[in-house]
Write an enzyme that holds these catalytic residues in place. Structure first.
Site, mmCIF file in Angstrom:
data_model
loop_
_atom_site.group_PDB
_atom_site.id
_atom_site.type_symbol
_atom_site.label_atom_id
_atom_site.label_comp_id
_atom_site.label_asym_id
_atom_site.label_seq_id
_atom_site.Cartn_x
_atom_site.Cartn_y
_atom_site.Cartn_z
ATOM 1 N N ALA A 44 0.853 -1.194 0.000
ATOM 2 C CA ALA A 44 0.000 0.000 0.000
ATOM 3 C C ALA A 44 0.887 1.242 0.000
ATOM 4 C CB ALA A 44 -0.909 0.001 1.226
ATOM 5 N N ASN A 45 0.276 2.399 -0.036
ATOM 6 C CA ASN A 45 1.040 3.618 0.205
ATOM 7 C C ASN A 45 0.599 4.187 1.559
ATOM 8 O OD1 ASN A 45 -1.220 5.461 -0.107
ATOM 9 N ND2 ASN A 45 -1.151 4.940 -2.278
ATOM 10 N N ARG A 46 1.274 5.253 1.990
ATOM 11 C CA ARG A 46 1.036 5.753 3.344
ATOM 12 C C ARG A 46 -0.073 6.799 3.417
ATOM 13 N NH1 ARG A 46 4.886 4.220 6.911
ATOM 14 N NH2 ARG A 46 6.701 3.204 5.989
ATOM 15 N N SER A 47 -0.815 6.958 2.348
ATOM 16 C CA SER A 47 -1.880 7.956 2.364
ATOM 17 C C SER A 47 -2.866 7.672 3.508
ATOM 18 C CB SER A 47 -2.621 7.904 1.026
ATOM 19 O OG SER A 47 -3.801 8.646 1.114
#
Ligand code: CTP
Length: 199
Positions: free
Chosen positions: A5-8
């Site tokens: 995932a990304n850290r958004s």
């Protein structure tokens, strides 16, 4: 590894939805999984995939304004396994990916296109150059460009440094909390619509 995932965090999108609602606009917030509380006065449509997000956004049309702040994954697994993937041999399994729908681009070219379509540009280098090109590529009216390199702490953090890229040029906004940036965007949107109304 459980997921990629990304850290958004969803903080910026939630702050914008809350600020628009606080200004009296009727807001539908289509959001992926997040820890953020639902802002007051906002209709929340929770989703878990890019396709679900696109479907929920299209269901919310027609609208005067679309703001795309989600850090949507560009890719998804081509075919999800029905069973646990067992280890076999030494080589790690190759992940076959397929492209997700581009929600911002779809809305910008939609038959029910909102009068004002705003996207974000998450960049780690050549921020303004990439954002200017991205605005044209996506077909949106405005792009809010920010540097999301890990050192900036923007992804997941409370602060942001935005640049508003429009057909008329680039306006650099001061480093601010995501809430402050959301109120500034709301103000800019309100001014845009009142100018349209008076024209
Ligand atoms: N976006 C979207 N649907 C996608 C990917 C991105 O709607 N599948 C939107 C984001 O919400 C944001 C804008 O497009 O408003 C730009 O997202 P960004 O991640 O910066 O760019 P990408 O489209 O992923 O382009 P690139 O990977 O070339 O930077």
């Amino acid at each position: 590894m459980r997921y990629i995932a990304n850290r958004s965090s969803g903080k910026q999108g939630h702050a914008i939805a809350g600020a628009l609602a606080a200004a009296g606009m009727r807001v539908t917030l289509v959001s992926g999984p997040t820890q953020e509380p639902t802002p007051a006065g906002v209709l929340l449509k929770p989703v878990e995939s890019a396709q679900q997000m696109l479907d929920a956004v299209e269901a919310a049309l027609p609208a005067d304004l679309f703001v795309g702040a989600a850090a949507v994954a560009d890719w998804r697994i081509a075919s999800a396994a029905e069973q646990k993937l067992k280890k076999s041999g030494d080589a790690p399994p190759a992940l076959q990916l397929t492209e997700n729908p581009d929600i911002l681009k779809t809305v910008a070219h939609h038959a029910q296109r909102p009068a004002l379509v705003v996207g974000f540009a998450a960049e780690t280098e050549k921020v303004l150059e990439h954002a200017v090109a991205k605005r044209l590529r996506k077909g949106c009216d405005w792009i809010l460009a920010n540097d999301v390199s890990p050192a900036t702490g923007t992804f997941g953090g409370d602060y942001t440094s935005l640049n508003l890229v429009t057909a008329g040029g680039i306006e650099t906004w001061p480093h601010a909390t995501k809430t402050e940036a959301a109120y500034r965007l709301t103000q800019t949107v309100a001014t845009y619509f009142s100018t349209l109304r008076d024209a």
